[in-house]
Motif scaffolding. Structure first.
Motif, PDB file in Angstrom:
ATOM      1  N   THR A 159      42.791  61.947  37.238  1.00 15.42           N
ATOM      2  CA  THR A 159      41.639  61.072  37.082  1.00 15.42           C
ATOM      3  C   THR A 159      41.926  59.783  37.835  1.00 15.42           C
ATOM      4  OG1 THR A 159      41.149  61.963  34.885  1.00 15.42           O
ATOM      5  CG2 THR A 159      40.140  59.847  35.471  1.00 15.42           C
ATOM      6  N   VAL A 160      41.065  59.452  38.783  1.00 17.30           N
ATOM      7  CA  VAL A 160      41.202  58.241  39.592  1.00 17.30           C
ATOM      8  C   VAL A 160      40.194  57.223  39.094  1.00 17.30           C
ATOM      9  CG1 VAL A 160      40.937  57.281  41.909  1.00 17.30           C
ATOM     10  CG2 VAL A 160      42.033  59.512  41.604  1.00 17.30           C
ATOM     11  N   LEU A 161      40.690  56.035  38.754  1.00 14.51           N
ATOM     12  CA  LEU A 161      39.832  54.956  38.283  1.00 14.51           C
ATOM     13  C   LEU A 161      39.755  53.889  39.364  1.00 14.51           C
ATOM     14  CD1 LEU A 161      41.207  54.589  34.634  1.00 14.51           C
ATOM     15  CD2 LEU A 161      39.316  56.035  35.441  1.00 14.51           C
ATOM     16  N   ARG A 162      38.569  53.715  39.930  1.00 13.64           N
ATOM     17  CA  ARG A 162      38.366  52.678  40.947  1.00 13.64           C
ATOM     18  C   ARG A 162      37.928  51.396  40.237  1.00 13.64           C
ATOM     19  NH1 ARG A 162      35.314  56.511  45.451  1.00 13.64           N
ATOM     20  NH2 ARG A 162      37.235  57.327  46.402  1.00 13.64           N
ATOM     21  N   LEU A 163      38.876  50.488  40.089  1.00 13.93           N
ATOM     22  CA  LEU A 163      38.681  49.293  39.277  1.00 13.93           C
ATOM     23  C   LEU A 163      38.004  48.183  40.068  1.00 13.93           C
ATOM     24  CD1 LEU A 163      42.221  49.215  37.633  1.00 13.93           C
ATOM     25  CD2 LEU A 163      40.146  50.236  36.685  1.00 13.93           C
ATOM     26  N   MET A 164      37.071  47.504  39.420  1.00 10.92           N
ATOM     27  CA  MET A 164      36.460  46.314  39.994  1.00 10.92           C
ATOM     28  C   MET A 164      37.398  45.127  39.791  1.00 10.92           C
ATOM     29  SD  MET A 164      33.765  47.640  41.343  1.00 10.92           S
ATOM     30  CE  MET A 164      32.852  46.204  41.905  1.00 10.92           C
ATOM     31  N   ASN A 165      36.902  43.913  39.842  1.00  9.61           N
ATOM     32  CA  ASN A 165      37.739  42.705  39.816  1.00  9.61           C
ATOM     33  C   ASN A 165      38.290  42.446  38.415  1.00  9.61           C
ATOM     34  OD1 ASN A 165      37.090  41.259  42.644  1.00  9.61           O
ATOM     35  ND2 ASN A 165      35.247  42.241  41.860  1.00  9.61           N
ATOM     36  N   LEU A 166      39.590  42.662  38.250  1.00 12.93           N
ATOM     37  CA  LEU A 166      40.224  42.454  36.950  1.00 12.93           C
ATOM     38  C   LEU A 166      40.396  40.970  36.663  1.00 12.93           C
ATOM     39  CD1 LEU A 166      43.108  45.083  36.759  1.00 12.93           C
ATOM     40  CD2 LEU A 166      40.775  45.267  35.896  1.00 12.93           C
ATOM     41  N   THR A 167      40.161  40.595  35.420  1.00 13.92           N
ATOM     42  CA  THR A 167      40.384  39.219  35.008  1.00 13.92           C
ATOM     43  C   THR A 167      40.468  39.195  33.485  1.00 13.92           C
ATOM     44  OG1 THR A 167      39.640  36.938  35.357  1.00 13.92           O
ATOM     45  CG2 THR A 167      37.934  38.589  34.895  1.00 13.92           C
ATOM     46  N   GLY A 168      40.612  38.011  32.902  1.00 18.25           N
ATOM     47  CA  GLY A 168      40.682  37.874  31.451  1.00 18.25           C
ATOM     48  C   GLY A 168      42.103  37.790  30.938  1.00 18.25           C
ATOM     49  N   GLY A 169      42.260  37.189  29.774  1.00 19.13           N
ATOM     50  CA  GLY A 169      43.570  37.083  29.149  1.00 19.13           C
ATOM     51  C   GLY A 169      44.528  36.239  29.971  1.00 19.13           C
ATOM     52  N   HIS A 170      45.805  36.574  29.839  1.00 19.67           N
ATOM     53  CA  HIS A 170      46.841  35.820  30.559  1.00 19.67           C
ATOM     54  C   HIS A 170      46.948  36.378  31.974  1.00 19.67           C
ATOM     55  CE1 HIS A 170      50.285  33.284  31.149  1.00 19.67           C
ATOM     56  NE2 HIS A 170      51.002  34.303  31.547  1.00 19.67           N
ATOM     57  N   ASP A 171      46.074  35.918  32.858  1.00 17.93           N
ATOM     58  CA  ASP A 171      46.039  36.391  34.240  1.00 17.93           C
ATOM     59  C   ASP A 171      47.135  35.681  35.026  1.00 17.93           C
ATOM     60  OD1 ASP A 171      45.458  37.070  36.854  1.00 17.93           O
ATOM     61  OD2 ASP A 171      43.289  36.973  36.574  1.00 17.93           O
ATOM     62  N   PRO A 172      48.134  36.424  35.533  1.00 15.56           N
ATOM     63  CA  PRO A 172      49.260  35.771  36.215  1.00 15.56           C
ATOM     64  C   PRO A 172      48.967  35.392  37.661  1.00 15.56           C
ATOM     65  CG  PRO A 172      49.575  38.136  36.228  1.00 15.56           C
ATOM     66  CD  PRO A 172      48.291  37.881  35.466  1.00 15.56           C
ATOM     67  N   ASN A 173      47.797  35.748  38.162  1.00 14.05           N
ATOM     68  CA  ASN A 173      47.482  35.504  39.572  1.00 14.05           C
ATOM     69  C   ASN A 173      46.597  34.263  39.698  1.00 14.05           C
ATOM     70  OD1 ASN A 173      46.720  35.498  42.242  1.00 14.05           O
ATOM     71  ND2 ASN A 173      46.243  37.672  42.336  1.00 14.05           N
ATOM     72  N   PRO A 174      47.173  33.124  40.093  1.00 12.28           N
ATOM     73  CA  PRO A 174      46.373  31.885  40.156  1.00 12.28           C
ATOM     74  C   PRO A 174      45.360  31.882  41.285  1.00 12.28           C
ATOM     75  CG  PRO A 174      48.557  31.512  41.074  1.00 12.28           C
ATOM     76  CD  PRO A 174      48.563  32.913  40.504  1.00 12.28           C
ATOM     77  N   THR A 175      45.419  32.885  42.185  1.00 18.21           N
ATOM     78  CA  THR A 175      44.467  32.918  43.292  1.00 18.21           C
ATOM     79  C   THR A 175      43.159  33.605  42.909  1.00 18.21           C
ATOM     80  OG1 THR A 175      45.232  35.043  44.229  1.00 18.21           O
ATOM     81  CG2 THR A 175      46.417  33.048  44.895  1.00 18.21           C
ATOM     82  N   ARG A 176      43.108  34.272  41.766  1.00 18.49           N
ATOM     83  CA  ARG A 176      41.848  34.889  41.346  1.00 18.49           C
ATOM     84  C   ARG A 176      40.835  33.809  40.989  1.00 18.49           C
ATOM     85  NH1 ARG A 176      45.241  38.920  38.488  1.00 18.49           N
ATOM     86  NH2 ARG A 176      45.073  40.892  39.589  1.00 18.49           N
ATOM     87  N   LEU A 177      39.562  34.161  41.077  1.00 17.44           N
ATOM     88  CA  LEU A 177      38.512  33.147  41.012  1.00 17.44           C
ATOM     89  C   LEU A 177      38.459  32.405  39.688  1.00 17.44           C
ATOM     90  CD1 LEU A 177      36.167  31.685  42.293  1.00 17.44           C
ATOM     91  CD2 LEU A 177      34.679  33.594  41.635  1.00 17.44           C
ATOM     92  N   ILE A 178      38.497  33.116  38.565  1.00 14.00           N
ATOM     93  CA  ILE A 178      38.373  32.421  37.280  1.00 14.00           C
ATOM     94  C   ILE A 178      39.564  31.495  37.032  1.00 14.00           C
ATOM     95  CG2 ILE A 178      38.317  32.745  34.762  1.00 14.00           C
ATOM     96  CD1 ILE A 178      36.427  35.095  35.192  1.00 14.00           C
ATOM     97  N   PRO A 179      40.822  31.927  37.236  1.00 14.04           N
ATOM     98  CA  PRO A 179      41.924  30.970  37.094  1.00 14.04           C
ATOM     99  C   PRO A 179      41.808  29.769  38.039  1.00 14.04           C
ATOM    100  CG  PRO A 179      42.768  33.206  37.039  1.00 14.04           C
ATOM    101  CD  PRO A 179      41.318  33.309  37.415  1.00 14.04           C
TER     102      PRO A 179
END
Length: 301
Positions: A159-179
């Motif tokens: 089963t292949v899951l094509r994920l959209m933009n992950l965010t929420g919770g303790h997001d370790p990536n400061p370059t993502r839009l919400i952080p």
């Protein structure tokens, strides 16, 4: 079910381990470093996608694999394309070989909706044309093709899951839009926006993505088949929508600077209908205010 989770120490990996444990499974964390602390694991195994011997040891005695490990920075992939193909594509091939040797047939693979270059304003179905815009996306698509080919031999049910933009919770990536937007609200610089801020994307909570992985294991593919699902909220959220949500949640203004528009799709949204119908999955934590509020709380604010 004893489930090996590759990339278990990562952002999505930790959420998947937690969701598997809560659902009654026994998650086995595959990590690079033996001292990785991950809550909810039944066991930790040290292995690397580029080390076939360690992979063979990692898959022993498991009933399924949830493959999340890999490289995921689109811009970096343009500068280091071979590294991305080596890890994301060749690493997946090595994992498939190890699974075949151990007789492990059930696989869930975290891919990316970045394989779709444009949606022309229409929600993406699984039959949308693939047109990856950078080596990160194309390396994940090539991994999907390897999985499809292996499934046709009867060696794996995938089963292949094509994920959209992950965010929420303790997001370790400061370059993502919400952080980045929250950082601007806290006075850490200015939020730079390409164009007028009307570009729309589909944001999905990392906990919802983890729940999709569990649903895929609980509704496994038929032996010898490979199937794929787009995993997203099904809602389009613009950059300006996120700025407004951050200002609502924090009560702080977000300073913004507009840059020239970038060549990118105006709208990229998933149609999650197939995942809802066949996996019984739906995004329940991916409203934009909830995403912002959850990320804000995770910062300790």
């Amino acid at each position: 079910m004893r489930v090996l989770v590759t990339g278990a120490a990562g952002y999505l990996g930790r959420a998947v381990v937690s969701a598997l444990a809560a659902a009654g499974h026994a998650p086995i964390a595959m990590v690079h470093k033996p001292n990785a602390e991950i809550g909810g694991v039944a066991e930790v195994r040290v292995a690397d996608l580029l080390d076939p011997d360690s992979l063979r040891r990692a898959v022993r005695g498991v009933e399924a694999v949830c493959h999340l490990a890999g490289l995921g920075n689109a811009r970096e992939s343009i500068e280091e394309p071979l590294r991305y193909y080596r890890v994301n594509t060749a690493g997946t091939v090595s994992l498939l070989e190890a699974m075949a040797g151990a007789g492990v047939q059930t696989l869930v693979f975290a891919s990316t909706a970045a394989i779709y270059a444009t949606a022309d304003g229409v929600a993406l179905g699984e039959d949308a044309a693939a047109a990856p815009a950078h080596p990160y996306a194309s390396s994940k698509l090539a991994a999907e093709w390897a999985i499809d080919a292996q499934a046709r031999t009867g060696a794996v049910a995938a089963t292949v899951l094509r994920l959209m933009n992950l965010t929420g919770g303790h997001d370790p990536n400061p370059t993502r839009l919400i952080p980045r937007t929250l950082a601007a609200a806290l006075g850490d610089g200015v939020l730079e926006i390409n164009g007028d801020g009307s570009v729309c994307r589909d944001y999905v909570h990392v906990a919802d993505a983890a729940a999709a992985c569990v649903a895929a294991l609980d509704h496994p593919a038929a032996p010898g088949t490979s199937r794929r699902y787009n995993i997203g909220s099904g809602r389009g959220t613009s950059i300006l929508d996120i700025v407004a949500a951050v200002e609502r949640v924090t009560g702080r203004p977000v300073p913004v600077r507009h840059r020239p528009a970038a060549p990118e799709a105006a709208v990229l949204i998933a149609d999650p209908a197939q995942a809802r119908a066949e996996l019984g999955w739906t995004a329940t934590h991916s409203g934009i205010d909830e995403l912002v509020r959850d990320t804000w709380r995770a910062r300790g604010c």
